[in-house]
Design an enzyme around this catalytic site. Structure first.
Site, PDB file in Angstrom:
ATOM      1  N   VAL A   1       0.543   2.850  -5.068  1.00  0.00           N
ATOM      2  CA  VAL A   1       0.722   1.853  -4.004  1.00  0.00           C
ATOM      3  C   VAL A   1       0.482   0.425  -4.486  1.00  0.00           C
ATOM      4  O   VAL A   1       0.907  -0.526  -3.851  1.00  0.00           O
ATOM      5  CB  VAL A   1      -0.198   2.148  -2.796  1.00  0.00           C
ATOM      6  CG1 VAL A   1       0.272   3.391  -2.068  1.00  0.00           C
ATOM      7  CG2 VAL A   1      -1.648   2.289  -3.213  1.00  0.00           C
ATOM      8  N   LYS A   2      -0.246   0.283  -5.585  1.00  0.00           N
ATOM      9  CA  LYS A   2      -0.497  -1.030  -6.204  1.00  0.00           C
ATOM     10  C   LYS A   2      -0.969  -2.077  -5.195  1.00  0.00           C
ATOM     11  O   LYS A   2      -0.553  -3.236  -5.238  1.00  0.00           O
ATOM     12  CB  LYS A   2       0.740  -1.530  -6.948  1.00  0.00           C
ATOM     13  CG  LYS A   2       1.140  -0.673  -8.144  1.00  0.00           C
ATOM     14  CD  LYS A   2       2.291  -1.302  -8.902  1.00  0.00           C
ATOM     15  CE  LYS A   2       2.672  -0.501 -10.126  1.00  0.00           C
ATOM     16  NZ  LYS A   2       3.339   0.769  -9.808  1.00  0.00           N
ATOM     17  N   ARG A   3      -1.851  -1.691  -4.297  1.00  0.00           N
ATOM     18  CA  ARG A   3      -2.359  -2.627  -3.304  1.00  0.00           C
ATOM     19  C   ARG A   3      -3.395  -3.548  -3.935  1.00  0.00           C
ATOM     20  O   ARG A   3      -4.092  -3.184  -4.890  1.00  0.00           O
ATOM     21  CB  ARG A   3      -2.983  -1.885  -2.125  1.00  0.00           C
ATOM     22  CG  ARG A   3      -2.026  -0.958  -1.376  1.00  0.00           C
ATOM     23  CD  ARG A   3      -0.890  -1.710  -0.716  1.00  0.00           C
ATOM     24  NE  ARG A   3      -0.161  -0.857   0.213  1.00  0.00           N
ATOM     25  CZ  ARG A   3       1.088  -0.449   0.052  1.00  0.00           C
ATOM     26  NH1 ARG A   3       1.764  -0.827  -1.031  1.00  0.00           N
ATOM     27  NH2 ARG A   3       1.685   0.309   0.953  1.00  0.00           N
TER      28      ARG A   3
END
Length: 268
Positions: free
Chosen positions: A94-96
Site C-alpha cells: 500500500v506504500k502509505r
C-alpha cells in the site's frame, strides 16, 4: 508468534519467495481476462488457488484493486482471506505514509486485528520522516504484524531522494535503514523490514548490520535476478525475500506454468 518468527518458519518450509499479485491489464490479457472486477478476481484468487500452499508470501498491490472501487476492495478482502486459509503470509503493498491521526488511521485499516483488510505486513513510505510511521510501528508490535519500510526502491528515479546526503554524510536511504535497525533492536520483535530493489548493480547502501527481513522487488520482468542478489547484498542474502510478480503470473493461467515459474525461482 511475531511476524519475523512466522516468516522464518514459512520460508524454511516453502522457500524464500514472495509472489506479487498485480492484476494490471497486461497480465489479465495474458490470462484471456477482461480488465474488470470479474477478471481481477479470477486472476488474483486463481494464483492463490494454485500456489497458496506452495509459496510462503503473497504481495497484492492495492492500487490494482482500488481502481475498481468498492467491488475491487471486496475482491482484495477475499484474496487476503484466501492467503490466510492457505497458511501463507500476506504483504499488502500500500506504500502509505502520513502523519499523526492519518497515519494511525492507515495503521488501523491494515494492521488491526479487526480490520477487514488486515494483512500480515504492509509497505510504508518513511519520507515524511521515520517517526511519522510511529502509529503503525506501535500497532504492528502490538498485533504481531510486520512493516516493510521503503529504503532503496527499484525504480531509477528513486535515487533523487534516497541517495541524497544528509548533514552527517549518510544518504537518506541509509538513515532509514539505520533507524529501522535501531527500532528492531529496541523492540526485540524485528517487525520492521526494508524494501530494497534488486535492480541496482550497487544499491548504494549498507545492509550488513540489518536485523530484519529485506523485501527485494524487481525480480524477473524488471531485470533483477535471483542469481545476482549476492552481488548486491553480500552476506545479508540470508535476510532477503525476493519478490516476483509478472515473472510468475505470466506462467499462468495453466497450473503447470505457474508451478514451474515458482520452482524455477526457488531453484528446484
Amino acid at each position: 508468534m511475531t511476524y519475523a518468527e512466522r516468516l522464518k518458519a514459512l520460508t524454511e518450509e516453502r522457500g524464500a519467495l514472495c509472489v506479487g499479485i498485480d492484476p494490471h491489464a497486461q497480465s489479465l490479457a495474458h490470462w484471456g481476462l477482461d480488465d474488470d472486477v470479474a477478471g481481477l478476481e479470477a486472476f488474483a484468487r486463481g494464483i492463490v488457488e494454485v500456489l497458496g500452499e506452495r509459496v510462503a508470501v503473497f504481495k497484492p498491490q492495492s492500487a490494482f484493486y482500488e481502481v475498481h472501487g468498492s467491488a475491487g476492495i471486496a475482491v482484495l478482502e477475499r484474496l487476503l482471506e484466501d492467503i490466510r486459509q492457505a497458511g501463507a503470509l500476506s504483504v499488502l503493498d500500500v506504500k502509505r505514509g502520513d502523519i499523526g491521526s492519518t497515519m494511525a488511521g492507515y495503521a488501523r485499516a491494515y494492521l488491526a486485528d479487526e480490520a477487514s483488510l488486515r494483512a500480515d505486513a504492509i509497505t510504508l513510505s518513511p519520507y515524511l520522516g521515520f517517526e511519522s510511521l510511529r502509529p503503525a510501528i506501535d500497532l504492528a508490535h502490538e498485533t504481531g504484524r510486520g512493516i516493510y519500510v521503503l529504503a532503496r526502491t527499484s525504480n531509477p528515479e528513486g535515487g533523487q531522494v534516497q541517495l541524497s546526503k544528509g548533514d552527517d554524510g549518510r544518504v537518506v536511504a541509509q538513515q532509514v535503514i539505520d533507524d529501522a535497525a535501531a527500532e528492531n533492536a529496541r523492540s526485540g520483535q524485528n517487525a520492521l523490514g526494508l524494501v530494497v530493489g534488486g535492480t541496482h548493480a550497487d544499491a548504494g547502501v549498507d545492509v550488513s548490520h540489518f536485523n530484519g527481513s529485506i523485501l527485494v522487488p524487481g525480480i524477473g520482468a524488471q531485470g533483477g535476478t535471483i542469481e545476482g542478489l549476492r552481488g548486491i547484498f553480500g552476506d545479508a542474502v540470508d535476510l532477503l525475500l525476493p519478490s516476483a510478480s509478472r515473472e510468475v503470473a505470466h506462467g499462468g493461467p495453466s497450473v503447470e506454468g505457474l508451478v514451474d515459474r515458482v520452482q524455477t525461482l526457488l531453484g528446484r
